[in-house]
Design a protein around this motif. Structure first.
Motif, PDB file in Angstrom:
ATOM      1  N   GLU A 131       0.812  -1.219   0.000  1.00 29.57           N
ATOM      2  CA  GLU A 131       0.000   0.000   0.000  1.00 29.57           C
ATOM      3  C   GLU A 131       0.842   1.264   0.000  1.00 29.57           C
ATOM      4  O   GLU A 131       0.506   2.256  -0.660  1.00 29.57           O
ATOM      5  CB  GLU A 131      -0.911  -0.013   1.229  1.00 29.57           C
ATOM      6  CG  GLU A 131      -1.807   1.204   1.354  1.00 29.57           C
ATOM      7  CD  GLU A 131      -2.679   1.157   2.593  1.00 29.57           C
ATOM      8  OE1 GLU A 131      -3.557   2.032   2.731  1.00 29.57           O
ATOM      9  OE2 GLU A 131      -2.488   0.250   3.434  1.00 29.57           O
ATOM     10  N   TRP A 132       1.944   1.255   0.750  1.00 30.51           N
ATOM     11  CA  TRP A 132       2.746   2.470   0.924  1.00 30.51           C
ATOM     12  C   TRP A 132       4.083   2.346   0.197  1.00 30.51           C
ATOM     13  O   TRP A 132       5.115   2.792   0.700  1.00 30.51           O
ATOM     14  CB  TRP A 132       2.957   2.746   2.410  1.00 30.51           C
ATOM     15  CG  TRP A 132       1.679   2.883   3.176  1.00 30.51           C
ATOM     16  CD1 TRP A 132       1.166   2.032   4.108  1.00 30.51           C
ATOM     17  CD2 TRP A 132       0.720   3.946   3.055  1.00 30.51           C
ATOM     18  NE1 TRP A 132      -0.034   2.492   4.580  1.00 30.51           N
ATOM     19  CE2 TRP A 132      -0.338   3.661   3.966  1.00 30.51           C
ATOM     20  CE3 TRP A 132       0.649   5.116   2.277  1.00 30.51           C
ATOM     21  CZ2 TRP A 132      -1.446   4.497   4.101  1.00 30.51           C
ATOM     22  CZ3 TRP A 132      -0.448   5.938   2.417  1.00 30.51           C
ATOM     23  CH2 TRP A 132      -1.475   5.639   3.320  1.00 30.51           C
ATOM     24  N   ILE A 133       4.073   1.757  -1.019  1.00 33.41           N
ATOM     25  CA  ILE A 133       5.322   1.524  -1.746  1.00 33.41           C
ATOM     26  C   ILE A 133       6.050   2.830  -2.060  1.00 33.41           C
ATOM     27  O   ILE A 133       7.287   2.891  -2.031  1.00 33.41           O
ATOM     28  CB  ILE A 133       5.048   0.720  -3.042  1.00 33.41           C
ATOM     29  CG1 ILE A 133       6.360   0.230  -3.672  1.00 33.41           C
ATOM     30  CG2 ILE A 133       4.210   1.517  -4.017  1.00 33.41           C
ATOM     31  CD1 ILE A 133       7.098  -0.790  -2.860  1.00 33.41           C
TER      32      ILE A 133
ATOM     33  N   PRO B  72       8.315  -0.121  -9.010  1.00 33.38           N
ATOM     34  CA  PRO B  72       7.639  -1.320  -8.482  1.00 33.38           C
ATOM     35  C   PRO B  72       8.535  -2.547  -8.563  1.00 33.38           C
ATOM     36  O   PRO B  72       9.468  -2.591  -9.357  1.00 33.38           O
ATOM     37  CB  PRO B  72       6.406  -1.449  -9.383  1.00 33.38           C
ATOM     38  CG  PRO B  72       6.810  -0.786 -10.669  1.00 33.38           C
ATOM     39  CD  PRO B  72       7.700   0.364 -10.269  1.00 33.38           C
ATOM     40  N   HIS B  73       8.229  -3.547  -7.732  1.00 29.70           N
ATOM     41  CA  HIS B  73       9.070  -4.737  -7.674  1.00 29.70           C
ATOM     42  C   HIS B  73       8.844  -5.640  -8.879  1.00 29.70           C
ATOM     43  O   HIS B  73       7.695  -5.919  -9.246  1.00 29.70           O
ATOM     44  CB  HIS B  73       8.753  -5.550  -6.416  1.00 29.70           C
ATOM     45  CG  HIS B  73       9.031  -4.819  -5.139  1.00 29.70           C
ATOM     46  ND1 HIS B  73       9.886  -3.740  -5.062  1.00 29.70           N
ATOM     47  CD2 HIS B  73       8.579  -5.027  -3.876  1.00 29.70           C
ATOM     48  CE1 HIS B  73       9.945  -3.310  -3.814  1.00 29.70           C
ATOM     49  NE2 HIS B  73       9.155  -4.064  -3.076  1.00 29.70           N
ATOM     50  N   PRO B  74       9.922  -6.113  -9.497  1.00 25.49           N
ATOM     51  CA  PRO B  74       9.758  -7.116 -10.555  1.00 25.49           C
ATOM     52  C   PRO B  74       9.330  -8.444  -9.944  1.00 25.49           C
ATOM     53  O   PRO B  74       9.639  -8.735  -8.776  1.00 25.49           O
ATOM     54  CB  PRO B  74      11.166  -7.213 -11.154  1.00 25.49           C
ATOM     55  CG  PRO B  74      12.071  -6.841 -10.026  1.00 25.49           C
ATOM     56  CD  PRO B  74      11.332  -5.801  -9.226  1.00 25.49           C
TER      57      PRO B  74
ATOM     58  N   GLY C  11       9.502  -2.532   8.919  1.00 23.47           N
ATOM     59  CA  GLY C  11      10.310  -1.321   8.972  1.00 23.47           C
ATOM     60  C   GLY C  11      10.497  -0.667   7.617  1.00 23.47           C
ATOM     61  O   GLY C  11      10.640   0.553   7.526  1.00 23.47           O
ATOM     62  N   LEU C  12      10.504  -1.453   6.550  1.00 22.61           N
ATOM     63  CA  LEU C  12      10.706  -0.905   5.202  1.00 22.61           C
ATOM     64  C   LEU C  12       9.397  -0.595   4.490  1.00 22.61           C
ATOM     65  O   LEU C  12       9.305   0.369   3.735  1.00 22.61           O
ATOM     66  CB  LEU C  12      11.521  -1.896   4.360  1.00 22.61           C
ATOM     67  CG  LEU C  12      11.833  -1.467   2.921  1.00 22.61           C
ATOM     68  CD1 LEU C  12      12.587  -0.132   2.887  1.00 22.61           C
ATOM     69  CD2 LEU C  12      12.638  -2.547   2.203  1.00 22.61           C
ATOM     70  N   TYR C  13       8.360  -1.400   4.726  1.00 23.04           N
ATOM     71  CA  TYR C  13       7.099  -1.243   4.004  1.00 23.04           C
ATOM     72  C   TYR C  13       5.964  -0.677   4.858  1.00 23.04           C
ATOM     73  O   TYR C  13       4.887  -0.420   4.336  1.00 23.04           O
ATOM     74  CB  TYR C  13       6.659  -2.593   3.431  1.00 23.04           C
ATOM     75  CG  TYR C  13       7.582  -3.135   2.370  1.00 23.04           C
ATOM     76  CD1 TYR C  13       7.437  -2.763   1.026  1.00 23.04           C
ATOM     77  CD2 TYR C  13       8.613  -4.025   2.696  1.00 23.04           C
ATOM     78  CE1 TYR C  13       8.286  -3.263   0.052  1.00 23.04           C
ATOM     79  CE2 TYR C  13       9.465  -4.526   1.723  1.00 23.04           C
ATOM     80  CZ  TYR C  13       9.304  -4.145   0.403  1.00 23.04           C
ATOM     81  OH  TYR C  13      10.142  -4.639  -0.572  1.00 23.04           O
ATOM     82  N   GLY C  14       6.192  -0.498   6.129  1.00 24.65           N
ATOM     83  CA  GLY C  14       5.146   0.017   7.005  1.00 24.65           C
ATOM     84  C   GLY C  14       4.183  -1.071   7.419  1.00 24.65           C
ATOM     85  O   GLY C  14       4.201  -1.567   8.546  1.00 24.65           O
TER      86      GLY C  14
END
Length: 255
Positions: A26-28, A70-72, A113-116
């Motif tokens: 959601e918070w990328i 965005p992540h592959p 910690g990284l993605y919330g």
């Protein structure tokens, strides 16, 4: 109900997922800022910041240099299958049916910690970043300052969407601190799991972590919605102890 879990340091990005469906965190866009700050760190500064060994600092330096959004699909994994620590040994997501994974997607959230905050099927890249890390950022001196508003907003919205009667907090204290509990529309229930040792009931970290995952799995499989049903939890020989419990901290013991 909405369930909160902590993430895990142990990761598995090698085993193919049996579920093809995936979602984006959601918070990328906010994660991009944090990853950008970490990209600027050297292995030595990461070692000091994260309090890890030199080899782990070098590994995570390489991870953050390669991090992109965005992540592959190649190299990423859905969060519920990527995390492999003690909690996830209890959760056993790999044994869930597709329908149970769908239930988890609506009723389970993983703090990060990284993605919330992550839904089970949100794709992530390999990382390590404790929520308690003192990383100065645009919103304050640490990750709590950065994530608290975002995470709380997500939790409140999902509690209301699910018409939850309470929030089931199975996350550690370190991670739950990123939630503003006073802003929640429901009570917070935080179970405690204890073992008999030397004639007394004590919380033993490994067993408590695994029990949190086991309870989360049991709640998902049985579509638990009420506290009355929750205290019937009896997996792995645990049993509810009313005399040791409070309204918000039900205690489960064994041994």
């Amino acid at each position: 109900m909405l369930i909160l879990l902590s993430p895990a340091k142990t990761l598995d990005f090698e085993t193919p997922s049996k579920i093809k469906k995936s979602t984006q965190p959601e918070w990328i866009d906010e994660s991009v800022e944090i990853a950008g700050l970490l990209k600027q760190e050297t292995p030595a500064s990461l070692r000091d910041l994260m309090h890890v060994s030199e080899s782990l600092a070098e590994l995570n330096h390489a991870r953050f240099q390669d991090w992109m959004a965005p992540h592959p699909k190649e190299g990423s994994q859905q969060a519920i299958f990527a995390f492999q620590g003690d909690v996830y040994q209890g959760l056993q997501a790999e044994k869930m049916t597709a329908k149970q994974i769908d239930v988890a997607q609506e009723h389970l959230r993983i703090l990060s910690g990284l993605y919330g905050i992550l839904r089970p099927l949100d794709r992530i890249l390999p990382y390590r970043l404790e929520m308690g890390t003192s990383l100065p950022n645009s919103r304050g001196k640490d990750l709590y300052a950065y994530w608290r508003e975002y995470v709380t907003k997500s939790v409140v919205e999902q509690l209301e969407k699910n018409q939850s009667r309470f929030l089931l907090n199975l996350a550690s204290n370190e991670y739950f601190r990123c939630v503003d509990a006073k802003s929640l529309p429901t009570p917070v229930i935080a179970p405690a799991f204890k073992e008999m040792k030397n004639g007394k009931y004590k919380m033993i970290t490994f067993f408590a972590k695994k029990a949190r995952g086991t309870m989360a799995s049991w709640v998902i499989r049985n579509r638990v919605k009420t506290k009355a049903k929750l205290i019937q939890f009896a997996e792995d020989d645990y049993c509810y102890r009313e005399e040791l419990s409070t309204e918000t901290v039900p205690v489960f013991t064994r041994g």
